[in-house]
Design a protein around this motif. Sequence first.
Motif, short mmCIF file in Angstrom:
data_model
loop_
_atom_site.label_atom_id
_atom_site.label_comp_id
_atom_site.label_asym_id
_atom_site.label_seq_id
_atom_site.Cartn_x
_atom_site.Cartn_y
_atom_site.Cartn_z
N SER A 66 0.71 -1.43 0.04
CA SER A 66 0.13 0.00 0.01
C SER A 66 0.77 1.08 -0.08
CB SER A 66 -0.84 -0.14 1.30
OG SER A 66 -1.66 1.19 1.40
N LEU A 67 0.37 2.49 -0.47
CA LEU A 67 1.06 3.60 -0.75
C LEU A 67 0.86 4.54 0.86
CD1 LEU A 67 0.09 4.97 -4.08
CD2 LEU A 67 2.45 4.31 -3.29
N VAL A 68 1.80 5.05 1.30
CA VAL A 68 1.73 5.83 2.42
C VAL A 68 0.56 6.81 2.32
CG1 VAL A 68 2.77 7.69 3.74
CG2 VAL A 68 4.13 5.59 2.99
N GLY A 69 -0.21 6.76 3.46
CA GLY A 69 -1.54 7.83 3.54
C GLY A 69 -2.77 6.94 2.82
N LYS A 70 -2.62 6.00 2.02
CA LYS A 70 -3.93 5.38 1.39
C LYS A 70 -4.34 4.17 2.56
CE LYS A 70 -3.16 7.79 -2.19
NZ LYS A 70 -4.32 8.83 -2.64
N THR A 71 -5.41 3.58 1.84
CA THR A 71 -6.04 2.39 2.72
C THR A 71 -5.68 1.18 2.05
OG1 THR A 71 -8.04 3.82 3.32
CG2 THR A 71 -8.10 1.49 3.54
N LEU A 123 -8.93 -7.22 6.94
CA LEU A 123 -8.36 -5.99 7.89
C LEU A 123 -8.00 -4.81 7.06
CD1 LEU A 123 -7.49 -5.41 10.67
CD2 LEU A 123 -5.06 -5.94 10.05
N GLN A 124 -8.92 -3.79 7.26
CA GLN A 124 -8.60 -2.55 6.68
C GLN A 124 -7.78 -1.68 7.60
OE1 GLN A 124 -12.15 -0.05 4.36
NE2 GLN A 124 -11.94 0.98 6.64
N ILE A 125 -6.82 -1.27 6.79
CA ILE A 125 -5.75 -0.37 7.64
C ILE A 125 -5.88 1.09 6.88
CG2 ILE A 125 -3.48 0.17 8.42
CD1 ILE A 125 -2.99 -2.81 8.00
N MET A 126 -6.48 2.21 7.44
CA MET A 126 -6.71 3.52 6.86
C MET A 126 -5.46 4.22 7.04
SD MET A 126 -10.52 4.12 7.70
CE MET A 126 -10.65 5.93 6.77
N PHE A 127 -5.04 5.32 6.04
CA PHE A 127 -4.01 6.11 6.16
C PHE A 127 -2.81 5.61 6.70
CE2 PHE A 127 -8.07 8.11 7.60
CZ PHE A 127 -8.08 9.20 6.66
N ALA A 128 -2.60 4.42 5.88
CA ALA A 128 -1.21 3.58 6.10
C ALA A 128 0.00 4.36 6.23
CB ALA A 128 -1.12 2.81 5.13
N GLN A 129 0.79 3.81 7.25
CA GLN A 129 2.22 4.58 7.60
C GLN A 129 3.31 3.47 7.41
OE1 GLN A 129 2.23 7.95 8.10
NE2 GLN A 129 0.00 7.63 7.51
N ILE A 130 4.52 4.08 7.25
CA ILE A 130 5.70 3.14 7.13
C ILE A 130 5.53 2.24 8.16
CG2 ILE A 130 8.00 2.88 6.97
CD1 ILE A 130 6.88 4.01 4.34
N SER A 153 3.40 -4.30 3.32
CA SER A 153 4.41 -3.45 2.90
C SER A 153 3.65 -2.06 2.77
CB SER A 153 5.13 -3.92 2.01
OG SER A 153 5.77 -5.20 2.21
N VAL A 154 4.12 -1.00 3.61
CA VAL A 154 3.63 0.55 3.14
C VAL A 154 5.10 1.07 2.61
CG1 VAL A 154 2.99 2.33 3.93
CG2 VAL A 154 2.21 0.33 5.03
N ALA A 243 2.63 9.65 -7.87
CA ALA A 243 3.77 9.82 -7.16
C ALA A 243 4.27 11.45 -7.09
CB ALA A 243 4.97 9.29 -7.90
N ASN A 244 5.40 11.56 -6.20
CA ASN A 244 5.69 12.80 -5.89
C ASN A 244 6.66 13.50 -7.15
OD1 ASN A 244 4.80 13.02 -3.35
ND2 ASN A 244 6.77 11.83 -2.67
N PRO A 245 6.39 14.61 -7.47
CA PRO A 245 7.33 15.18 -8.63
C PRO A 245 8.71 15.24 -8.55
CG PRO A 245 6.07 16.87 -7.43
CD PRO A 245 5.70 15.66 -6.87
N LYS A 246 9.42 15.42 -9.52
CA LYS A 246 11.11 15.62 -9.19
C LYS A 246 11.48 16.64 -10.49
CE LYS A 246 14.92 14.59 -7.39
NZ LYS A 246 14.78 14.64 -5.53
#
Length: 287
Positions: A66-71, A123-130, A153-154, A243-246
């Motif tokens: 999952s991505l950081v901040g996603k569910t 199991l739902q994990i909201m606002f997933a963190q590292i 894996s986040v 994803a984040n810009p660069k």
Amino acid sequence: MRYYWTFRVIVYILLSRGTSPKTIYFDEKVSVLESANISNEYIANINKALNRGPYFDTSATKNVTSLVGKTGHLNCRIKNLGNKTVSWIRHRDLHLLTVAESTYTSDQRFTSIYNKQTGDWSLQIMFAQIRDSGVYECQVSTTPPVGYTMIFSVVEPITTIPGGPELYIDMGSTVNLTCVVKHLPDPPYTVHWTHNNQDINYDSPRGGVSVITEKGDITTSYLLIQRAKISDSGKYSCLPSNANPKSVNVHILIGDHPAAVQRAHSLVPYSCKMLVLTIFAFLKLSI
């Protein structure tokens, strides 16, 4: 279940031959009182298979990203659950997260969801963190308990432009900017490029500007600018849709310049040039 259907086929064959069992019942269990040409051992094997307790569908994926901040969702599919209870446990600290559809942790980001149609417990994990990364277990309250472990894996997407943040290109050369996007569950829908915060027009009269994007586990986007001009200098930004810009600053050079000069795909360090000039000046003064 294999024994169950095999048994039904045998019964069908016996009936078609005119030799029918006197009493046969089909339900969650098969009870055979009298049967023609069927051994007690075979009947015992059928009943044993049908009496099997809860078990896990191991075809479900054990690795979830999952991505950081996603569910994120960890999906557990259980067969023959009966009246048993399903719990979710975090292995890192052996913390009991949920029991049935109730949450047993003060962290309300964790929720147990039951799908009656499929028999899935998620199991739902909201606002997933590292910090949520790790091993989780879907556990059934048998004696002793049985469990199915999953790895969560986040990740935080990483966008890079190799060679940055400053690139020096000879005028007339080809500018090749490469944007690499990693750690995405799915490839970005689009990868957008800008020059000095303005959308790049690939159909402009200038011509010679194109982009090639290869999507996959690692997505790579190439921005190609042929016959580089002074006006091509400036800030170039790569903006993946998920994803984040660069950004990278491109400097188009005319002749020698006291900085790193990129010809084709190689760089000539500024420090080496300065060292040669310094030695030459020292020798000249010494003569």
